[in-house]
Motif scaffolding. Structure first.
Motif, PDB file in Angstrom:
ATOM      1  N   GLU A 282      25.958  -2.425   3.111  1.00  0.00           N
ATOM      2  CA  GLU A 282      27.116  -1.537   3.034  1.00  0.00           C
ATOM      3  C   GLU A 282      27.045  -0.625   1.812  1.00  0.00           C
ATOM      4  N   GLU A 283      26.170  -0.945   0.873  1.00  0.00           N
ATOM      5  CA  GLU A 283      26.064  -0.157  -0.363  1.00  0.00           C
ATOM      6  C   GLU A 283      25.071   0.993  -0.203  1.00  0.00           C
ATOM      7  N   CYS A 284      23.851   0.710   0.249  1.00  0.00           N
ATOM      8  CA  CYS A 284      22.811   1.744   0.324  1.00  0.00           C
ATOM      9  C   CYS A 284      22.446   2.148   1.743  1.00  0.00           C
ATOM     10  N   GLY A 285      22.931   1.397   2.741  1.00  0.00           N
ATOM     11  CA  GLY A 285      22.691   1.767   4.127  1.00  0.00           C
ATOM     12  C   GLY A 285      21.365   1.316   4.691  1.00  0.00           C
ATOM     13  N   LYS A 286      20.600   0.517   3.931  1.00  0.00           N
ATOM     14  CA  LYS A 286      19.299   0.071   4.424  1.00  0.00           C
ATOM     15  C   LYS A 286      19.440  -1.254   5.177  1.00  0.00           C
ATOM     16  N   VAL A 287      18.501  -1.474   6.092  1.00  0.00           N
ATOM     17  CA  VAL A 287      18.445  -2.749   6.805  1.00  0.00           C
ATOM     18  C   VAL A 287      17.795  -3.774   5.887  1.00  0.00           C
ATOM     19  N   THR A 288      18.425  -4.916   5.748  1.00  0.00           N
ATOM     20  CA  THR A 288      17.869  -5.954   4.887  1.00  0.00           C
ATOM     21  C   THR A 288      17.545  -7.192   5.703  1.00  0.00           C
TER      22      THR A 288
ATOM     23  N   ASP B 154      26.302 -13.265   5.470  1.00  0.00           N
ATOM     24  CA  ASP B 154      26.163 -12.923   4.053  1.00  0.00           C
ATOM     25  C   ASP B 154      24.715 -12.524   3.776  1.00  0.00           C
ATOM     26  N   TYR B 155      24.527 -11.558   2.884  1.00  0.00           N
ATOM     27  CA  TYR B 155      23.170 -11.045   2.655  1.00  0.00           C
ATOM     28  C   TYR B 155      23.001 -10.566   1.220  1.00  0.00           C
ATOM     29  N   VAL B 156      21.738 -10.387   0.856  1.00  0.00           N
ATOM     30  CA  VAL B 156      21.355  -9.696  -0.369  1.00  0.00           C
ATOM     31  C   VAL B 156      20.399  -8.583   0.049  1.00  0.00           C
ATOM     32  N   CYS B 157      20.634  -7.382  -0.448  1.00  0.00           N
ATOM     33  CA  CYS B 157      19.780  -6.240  -0.100  1.00  0.00           C
ATOM     34  C   CYS B 157      18.514  -6.301  -0.941  1.00  0.00           C
ATOM     35  N   THR B 158      17.460  -6.863  -0.358  1.00  0.00           N
ATOM     36  CA  THR B 158      16.193  -7.052  -1.065  1.00  0.00           C
ATOM     37  C   THR B 158      15.149  -6.049  -0.563  1.00  0.00           C
ATOM     38  N   ASP B 159      13.983  -6.088  -1.192  1.00  0.00           N
ATOM     39  CA  ASP B 159      12.905  -5.173  -0.803  1.00  0.00           C
ATOM     40  C   ASP B 159      12.423  -5.484   0.612  1.00  0.00           C
ATOM     41  N   MET B 160      11.951  -4.440   1.290  1.00  0.00           N
ATOM     42  CA  MET B 160      11.406  -4.588   2.641  1.00  0.00           C
ATOM     43  C   MET B 160       9.931  -4.224   2.622  1.00  0.00           C
ATOM     44  N   ASP B 161       9.120  -5.111   3.192  1.00  0.00           N
ATOM     45  CA  ASP B 161       7.692  -4.839   3.315  1.00  0.00           C
ATOM     46  C   ASP B 161       7.487  -3.908   4.500  1.00  0.00           C
ATOM     47  N   ALA B 162       6.891  -2.731   4.254  1.00  0.00           N
ATOM     48  CA  ALA B 162       6.671  -1.746   5.315  1.00  0.00           C
ATOM     49  C   ALA B 162       5.201  -1.367   5.342  1.00  0.00           C
TER      50      ALA B 162
END
Length: 547
Positions: A200-206, A220-228
């Motif tokens: 909800e803060e940055c709009g990225k899928v976590t 509940d979630y934490v917006c962490t890095d995504m391996d792409a």
């Protein structure tokens, strides 16, 4: 794998057309109506001709079912809540024009890595989002091929709450979900949760879930890095809570969720899915959701000019492009071929595909001899290819149409086509216009491939020339031979050499003389085969320098 889930199942029904065999498999399950035929794609690049496999192959099965009196709904899902994981090098505008990333607002994409496609501004500035832009291209491509397909946005399906019940079910049965997925994916531990919230803060899928309440429908979630792949998309670190409408299922669960929500009965897909997410999806459907997966059909990919399609590298051809070269019915013929065999869409050799269509059409109307197998296939497949079955239609051979395209004079084109017997004397105006419409397509094919027909034939007047006596005599000899023998292309090419030899004319210079007379150029196509395609009287007059 359950025997009904084999995507390469080959029945022995003896059906002439593979779509009939697929329809048989669907009807064997006694499905409720409307029967749902589905395809789908993630909007990650240029939607090219290869992406039409699921739409057009699904169309044939849908039509086979409709023909038997069933109501059919054909849908195509845009998996547009998927995150953008990398920047494509090529994009396409709504007219099907492929452009470089630098030609559009690349920042719209670069600043939104990790965000769902429908949350990313359209880099062309013409649609509500990048995802919507892609879906519009897919829709227009289907429309151009005459396929009535209903586009379904995954984002809208989530936002409308249609995925909510199945998502809650998966969370309630998370242990079973983990056990099944662990058979196909290494990184599944006791903390794995089949849901990816949108931050909800940055709009990225976590992908980092810290807890959930299935009954309340929250995660509940934490917006962490995504391996792409070869890069990492940084998360913002925000800790939050998402509803079941505020995220997405991972693909291996999302696909079987689509089958349940949309009531899918049949789905074709590429061999990458057949060897990857299809087995896990079918397993999830049967052993977690308790559903029967749709009837599957894996198809082999086809290549473009001998190389794999590549949206990122721009090695693509769009439907809009192809329809500048071919009639829709000819394109449908290409897709009607056995899906289990890989094929090459060779633009250089499109004349062969058109010839194949023309022959099937003539076999269908009993205008040429054919064996029983060819006749049976033509009678079954041809009606699927055309919008209207017209026994009075007129087809000008594609390469002859390319020859006609060497002149811009429409009256002359018609005159030559009539003189050579390609347009009947009693053809009405609409039939003639339809027949000559192929000239525009063949002319564009010649231009794009720069082949032997990509020349401007000088028909109205003889180009300026100055030949010595020996060259003039050799040209006259060639004309006399053509008039007396009615040779084929190979024989005429041989006589070009013989005429030059008899008069001691350098063969290169003799070819140049021919090119000068017909094109006002010093070089051109293989002369004999080219002249064999032209109307004889014109060639005779020109070789004799009379007109």
């Amino acid at each position: 794998m359950h025997p009904d889930d084999d995507p390469y199942a080959d029945d022995d029904s003896g059906r002439v057309f593979w779509a009939d065999a697929a329809a048989d498999r669907v009807l064997a399950r006694d499905p409720e109506e409307p029967i749902v035929v589905k395809g789908g794609i993630s909007p990650s690049g240029v939607p090219h001709l290869g992406n039409m496999n699921e739409i057009v192959r699904g169309y044939f099965v849908a039509e086979a079912l409709r023909e038997r009196g069933h109501e059919v709904r054909q849908v195509f899902t845009s998996d547009d809540r998927d995150p953008l994981r990398g920047l494509p090098r090529k994009l396409a505008d709504l007219d099907g024009e492929v452009v470089d990333l630098g030609d559009v607002n690349a920042g719209a994409l670069g600043q939104n890595l990790g965000a769902p496609y429908t949350a990313i501004p359209d880099p062309f500035g013409c649609c509500d989002s990048y995802g919507a832009h892609f879906s519009n291209l897919i829709q227009s491509s289907a429309d151009l091929l005459g396929v009535d397909v209903e586009m379904v946005s995954n984002t809208e399906t989530y936002e409308d709450g249609d995925f909510e019940a199945v998502t809650r079910f998966l969370l309630e049965h998370v242990d079973e979900a983990r056990d099944v997925l662990a058979e196909y994916q290494d990184k599944v531990d006791e903390d794995y949760v089949p849901f990816n919230p949108v931050c909800e803060e940055c709009g990225k899928v976590t992908e980092t879930v810290t807890g959930f309440d299935a009954e309340a429908g929250t995660v509940d979630y934490v917006c962490t890095d995504m391996d792409a792949g070869d890069q990492t998309i940084e998360g913002c670190g925000h800790e939050g809570t998402a509803t079941l409408r505020g995220g997405k299922l991972p693909w291996r669960f999302e696909w079987p969720a689509q089958w349940r929500v949309l009531g899918v009965d049949f789905e074709p897909f590429g061999k990458d899915h057949a060897e990857g997410s299809w087995p896990s999806g079918a397993d999830v459907a049967r052993n977690v959701l308790g559903d029967e997966p749709p009837v599957p059909m894996a198809y082999e990919w086809f290549t473009l000019d001998g190389e794999p399609f590549s949206s990122s590298a721009g090695h693509v051809v769009l439907v809009q492009d192809v329809l500048e070269l071919l009639e829709p019915a000819v394109v449908r013929l290409f897709f009607s071929k056995d899906p289990r065999r890989s094929r090459d869409f060779a633009i250089e050799h499109l004349d062969q595909l058109v010839d194949e269509f023309d022959r099937m059409e003539r076999v269908y109307f009993d205008e040429v001899d054919a064996d029983e197998d060819e006749r049976e296939r033509a009678e079954r497949v041809y009606p699927f290819l055309v919008d209207e079955i017209d026994p009075d239609r007129v087809r000008i051979p594609y390469t002859f149409a390319a020859v006609l395209g060497m002149t811009d004079d429409p009256d002359l084109r018609e005159e030559i086509a009539r003189r050579e017997g390609h347009i009947p004397e009693d053809a009405d105006e609409a039939t003639v216009e339809a027949a000559l419409s192929r000239v525009r397509l063949a002319r564009e094919w010649a231009r794009r491939t720069d082949n032997e027909f990509n020349y401007d034939l000088k028909r109205t007047e003889i180009p300026a020339h100055d030949f010595d006596d020996a060259t003039a005599a050799a040209l006259d000899d060639l004309a006399d031979y053509l008039e007396a023998e009615d040779p084929d292309a190979e024989a005429l090419q041989g006589e070009v050499y013989e005429s030059a030899k008899r008069h001691d004319v350098d063969i290169g210079a003799f070819f140049s003389a021919g090119y000068r007379l017909f094109f006002d150029e010093s070089q051109g196509p293989k002369l004999g085969p080219f002249l064999a395609k032209l109307d004889r009287q014109f060639v005779l007059d020109r070789l004799r320098r009379e007109a």
